[in-house]
Design a protein around this motif. Structure first.
Motif, PDB file in Angstrom:
ATOM      1  N   GLU A   1     -13.173 -14.364   6.170  1.00  0.00           N
ATOM      2  CA  GLU A   1     -13.897 -14.398   7.451  1.00  0.00           C
ATOM      3  C   GLU A   1     -15.399 -14.522   7.246  1.00  0.00           C
ATOM      4  O   GLU A   1     -16.165 -13.700   7.750  1.00  0.00           O
TER       5      GLU A   1
ATOM      6  N   ALA B   1       2.901  -4.738   2.702  1.00  0.00           N
ATOM      7  CA  ALA B   1       2.076  -5.545   3.610  1.00  0.00           C
ATOM      8  C   ALA B   1       2.489  -7.006   3.546  1.00  0.00           C
ATOM      9  O   ALA B   1       2.477  -7.713   4.552  1.00  0.00           O
TER      10      ALA B   1
ATOM     11  N   TYR C   1       0.886  -1.157   0.000  1.00  0.00           N
ATOM     12  CA  TYR C   1       0.000   0.000   0.000  1.00  0.00           C
ATOM     13  C   TYR C   1       0.926   1.210   0.000  1.00  0.00           C
ATOM     14  O   TYR C   1       1.551   1.501   1.017  1.00  0.00           O
TER      15      TYR C   1
ATOM     16  N   PRO D   1      -3.181 -13.327  13.060  1.00  0.00           N
ATOM     17  CA  PRO D   1      -3.746 -12.214  13.827  1.00  0.00           C
ATOM     18  C   PRO D   1      -4.131 -11.039  12.930  1.00  0.00           C
ATOM     19  O   PRO D   1      -3.729 -10.985  11.772  1.00  0.00           O
ATOM     20  N   SER D   2      -4.879 -10.127  13.483  1.00  0.00           N
ATOM     21  CA  SER D   2      -5.324  -8.945  12.755  1.00  0.00           C
ATOM     22  C   SER D   2      -4.126  -8.193  12.170  1.00  0.00           C
ATOM     23  O   SER D   2      -3.116  -8.013  12.840  1.00  0.00           O
ATOM     24  N   GLY D   3      -4.253  -7.815  10.910  1.00  0.00           N
ATOM     25  CA  GLY D   3      -3.216  -7.003  10.279  1.00  0.00           C
ATOM     26  C   GLY D   3      -2.064  -7.788   9.685  1.00  0.00           C
ATOM     27  O   GLY D   3      -1.099  -7.208   9.186  1.00  0.00           O
ATOM     28  N   CYS D   4      -2.120  -9.134   9.695  1.00  0.00           N
ATOM     29  CA  CYS D   4      -0.980  -9.920   9.202  1.00  0.00           C
ATOM     30  C   CYS D   4      -0.959 -10.036   7.681  1.00  0.00           C
ATOM     31  O   CYS D   4      -0.004 -10.546   7.107  1.00  0.00           O
ATOM     32  N   GLY D   5      -2.036  -9.589   7.005  1.00  0.00           N
ATOM     33  CA  GLY D   5      -2.011  -9.595   5.535  1.00  0.00           C
ATOM     34  C   GLY D   5      -2.943 -10.593   4.875  1.00  0.00           C
ATOM     35  O   GLY D   5      -2.826 -10.852   3.677  1.00  0.00           O
ATOM     36  N   LYS D   6      -3.891 -11.142   5.614  1.00  0.00           N
ATOM     37  CA  LYS D   6      -4.798 -12.150   5.061  1.00  0.00           C
ATOM     38  C   LYS D   6      -5.686 -11.563   3.962  1.00  0.00           C
ATOM     39  O   LYS D   6      -5.738 -12.087   2.846  1.00  0.00           O
ATOM     40  N   THR D   7      -6.384 -10.478   4.294  1.00  0.00           N
ATOM     41  CA  THR D   7      -7.283  -9.859   3.313  1.00  0.00           C
ATOM     42  C   THR D   7      -6.494  -9.341   2.108  1.00  0.00           C
ATOM     43  O   THR D   7      -6.915  -9.491   0.967  1.00  0.00           O
ATOM     44  N   THR D   8      -5.343  -8.762   2.381  1.00  0.00           N
ATOM     45  CA  THR D   8      -4.500  -8.249   1.295  1.00  0.00           C
ATOM     46  C   THR D   8      -4.165  -9.368   0.308  1.00  0.00           C
ATOM     47  O   THR D   8      -4.262  -9.186  -0.912  1.00  0.00           O
TER      48      THR D   8
ATOM     49  N   HIS E   1      -9.330 -15.729  11.820  1.00  0.00           N
ATOM     50  CA  HIS E   1      -8.316 -15.570  12.854  1.00  0.00           C
ATOM     51  C   HIS E   1      -8.652 -16.443  14.066  1.00  0.00           C
ATOM     52  O   HIS E   1      -8.102 -16.271  15.142  1.00  0.00           O
TER      53      HIS E   1
HETATM   54  N1  LIG Z   1      -6.205   0.204   2.129  1.00  0.00           N
HETATM   55  C1  LIG Z   1      -5.099   0.158   2.862  1.00  0.00           C
HETATM   56  N2  LIG Z   1      -4.205   1.161   2.858  1.00  0.00           N
HETATM   57  C2  LIG Z   1      -3.060   1.099   3.593  1.00  0.00           C
HETATM   58  N3  LIG Z   1      -2.722   0.060   4.377  1.00  0.00           N
HETATM   59  C3  LIG Z   1      -3.571  -0.978   4.423  1.00  0.00           C
HETATM   60  C4  LIG Z   1      -4.799  -0.990   3.680  1.00  0.00           C
HETATM   61  N4  LIG Z   1      -5.433  -2.156   3.920  1.00  0.00           N
HETATM   62  C5  LIG Z   1      -4.645  -2.833   4.790  1.00  0.00           C
HETATM   63  N5  LIG Z   1      -3.523  -2.141   5.076  1.00  0.00           N
HETATM   64  C6  LIG Z   1      -2.427  -2.580   5.968  1.00  0.00           C
HETATM   65  O1  LIG Z   1      -1.880  -3.796   5.468  1.00  0.00           O
HETATM   66  C7  LIG Z   1      -1.619  -4.717   6.508  1.00  0.00           C
HETATM   67  C8  LIG Z   1      -2.384  -6.006   6.255  1.00  0.00           C
HETATM   68  O2  LIG Z   1      -3.783  -5.736   6.329  1.00  0.00           O
HETATM   69  P1  LIG Z   1      -4.894  -6.845   6.028  1.00  0.00           P
HETATM   70  O3  LIG Z   1      -6.181  -6.135   5.878  1.00  0.00           O
HETATM   71  O4  LIG Z   1      -4.443  -7.680   4.897  1.00  0.00           O
HETATM   72  O5  LIG Z   1      -4.856  -7.674   7.385  1.00  0.00           O
HETATM   73  P2  LIG Z   1      -5.746  -8.911   7.833  1.00  0.00           P
HETATM   74  O6  LIG Z   1      -4.795 -10.016   8.119  1.00  0.00           O
HETATM   75  O7  LIG Z   1      -6.825  -9.160   6.849  1.00  0.00           O
HETATM   76  O8  LIG Z   1      -6.332  -8.401   9.226  1.00  0.00           O
HETATM   77  P3  LIG Z   1      -7.813  -8.594   9.891  1.00  0.00           P
HETATM   78  O9  LIG Z   1      -7.763  -9.917  10.603  1.00  0.00           O
HETATM   79  O10 LIG Z   1      -7.889  -7.454  10.848  1.00  0.00           O
HETATM   80  O11 LIG Z   1      -8.834  -8.525   8.804  1.00  0.00           O
HETATM   81  C9  LIG Z   1      -2.007  -4.026   7.792  1.00  0.00           C
HETATM   82  O12 LIG Z   1      -0.845  -3.501   8.367  1.00  0.00           O
HETATM   83  C10 LIG Z   1      -2.937  -2.922   7.340  1.00  0.00           C
HETATM   84  O13 LIG Z   1      -2.860  -1.815   8.204  1.00  0.00           O
END
Ligand SMILES: Nc1ncnc2c1ncn2[C@@H]1O[C@H](COP(=O)(O)OP(=O)(O)OP(=O)(O)O)[C@@H](O)[C@H]1O
Ligand SMILES: [Mg+2]
Length: 344
Positions: A162, A21, A16, A40-47, A195
């Motif tokens: 999720e 990420a 990003y 855990p939250s923020g580890c990059g799953k959704t990305t 998670h």
């Molecule tokens: N649109 C965005 N712009 C900037 N940074 C982002 C954006 N979306 C996610 N991030 C960052 O990228 C990293 C991974 O985010 P991601 O959403 O992939 O996490 P996640 O594992 O899906 O977490 P969760 O369990 O909370 O859904 C995090 O540090 C987040 O802050």
């Protein structure tokens, strides 16, 4: 061979802006697998899901699906389905129309459209709900519509981010079984983000544990549960007593402690579940600073010279009093041997 590498991420880097990420992820998923992406939250799953679905362009690396490089394919040209936590149904369309929507966009019409939609609704057990609007359905039913809507497009890979987290505990269990059934019956390759380690262990053929954008461990639920390779995974799956090793000794709050027993030469740490701690006998002593009854078992929080130790025993045994002193052992033979310790 290509079936084992049905979906491959090759040195995939996802950013990003300037923030990376997910750096250089390599991952192979076999055809027909149900894989859980756990972390855990923020580890990059959704990305990672967004990149596979084509909703974000990788900064580098590639995505290969069924021998085709789809790295630069637009989202609507990829044979990839996506089901979100929020069901994202069209509120003004009924169940039937929601499921038909994507097919119509693809030009499917007439009896083929009708048969495909009805088959999709049958798959998720919603045949009698065709004319209801989303607002007239429970959360679980809405998630089923969302699942049917993706399944009728016959994706080569179905991504679920999720999908159960908006449901209450009972519905979650029900939908867990439902998802597993649909996946096994259809044979669709599925990546399921969660998670919740219990959910991942219960459902997946294979679990990918992610931490800070990288893959910490990949394995079967049995591997992950019994043989965590790092302190992070160990802690995540319930090994609550985790220590790093130095020269074959445990590193504790009060210095190095030798254990009897053969410690694997390459071990960087050892971890014990509360149930693996022997209570009532052993070289160590602890004072009970907390007890909790959990039906079949009783857990003790012990203050010891090694730091805090969590131990568990059969609840049918006589309970020890708060403040009492207990002997205990950390048997090396029962410990998980960790090949990596990051945060200790
Ligand atoms: N649109 C965005 N712009 C900037 N940074 C982002 C954006 N979306 C996610 N991030 C960052 O990228 C990293 C991974 O985010 P991601 O959403 O992939 O996490 P996640 O594992 O899906 O977490 P969760 O369990 O909370 O859904 C995090 O540090 C987040 O802050
Ligand atoms: Mg997410």
């Amino acid at each position: 061979m290509s079936d084992l590498r049905f979906l491959s991420l090759e040195k995939l880097t996802l950013s990003y802006g300037k923030n990376i990420a997910v750096p250089e992820m390599d991952l192979d998923i076999a055809k027909g697998e149900l894989v859980a992406l756990l972390g855990p939250s923020g580890c990059g799953k959704t990305t990672t899901m967004r990149a596979i679905a084509g909703l974000m362009a990788p900064s580098s690396g590639s995505i290969i699906l069924d021998n085709v490089d789809i790295t630069r394919s637009p989202a609507n040209k990829r044979p990839v389905g996506l089901v979100f936590q929020s069901y994202a149904l069209f509120p003004h369309l009924n169940v039937y129309e929601n499921v038909a929507f994507g097919l119509k966009l693809m030009g499917v019409r007439g009896s083929l459209l009708d048969e495909t939609v009805k088959e999709g609704l049958k798959t998720v057990g919603l045949s009698t709900f065709a004319t209801r609007k989303p607002a007239e359905l429970s959360g679980g039913q809405q998630q089923r519509v969302s699942l049917a809507r993706s399944m009728v497009m016959e994706p080569k890979v179905l991504l679920l981010d999720e999908p159960l987290s908006n449901l209450d505990a009972r519905l979650r269990l029900e939908m867990r079984n439902e998802l597993q059934r649909v996946q096994k019956e259809s044979g669709v390759t599925m990546i399921f983000v969660t998670h919740d380690q219990v959910e991942a262990l219960a459902m997946a053929d294979r679990i990918i544990v992610m931490l800070d954008g990288h893959i910490e461990q990949i394995g079967t639920p049995e591997d992950i549960y019994n043989r965590p390779i790092s302190d992070f995974v160990a802690d995540f799956v319930g090994f609550e007593n985790v220590f790093s090793l130095n020269d074959g000794k445990l590193k504790t709050a009060n210095g190095m402690v030798a254990l009897s027993g053969d410690i694997p030469a390459d071990a960087k740490g050892l971890a014990w579940r509360p149930a693996m701690v022997t209570l009532g006998d052993g070289p160590f002593e602890g004072t009970i600073r907390g007890t909790s009854f959990a039906g079949g078992t009783r857990e003790y929080l012990l203050e010891t010279s090694l730091g805090q130790i969590k131990a568990e025993c059969d609840a049918s045994l006589p309970a020890h009093a708060f403040g009492a002193t207990l002997k205990f052992d950390l048997p090396v033979a029962r410990a998980a041997s960790l090949s990596r310790v990051g945060s200790l």
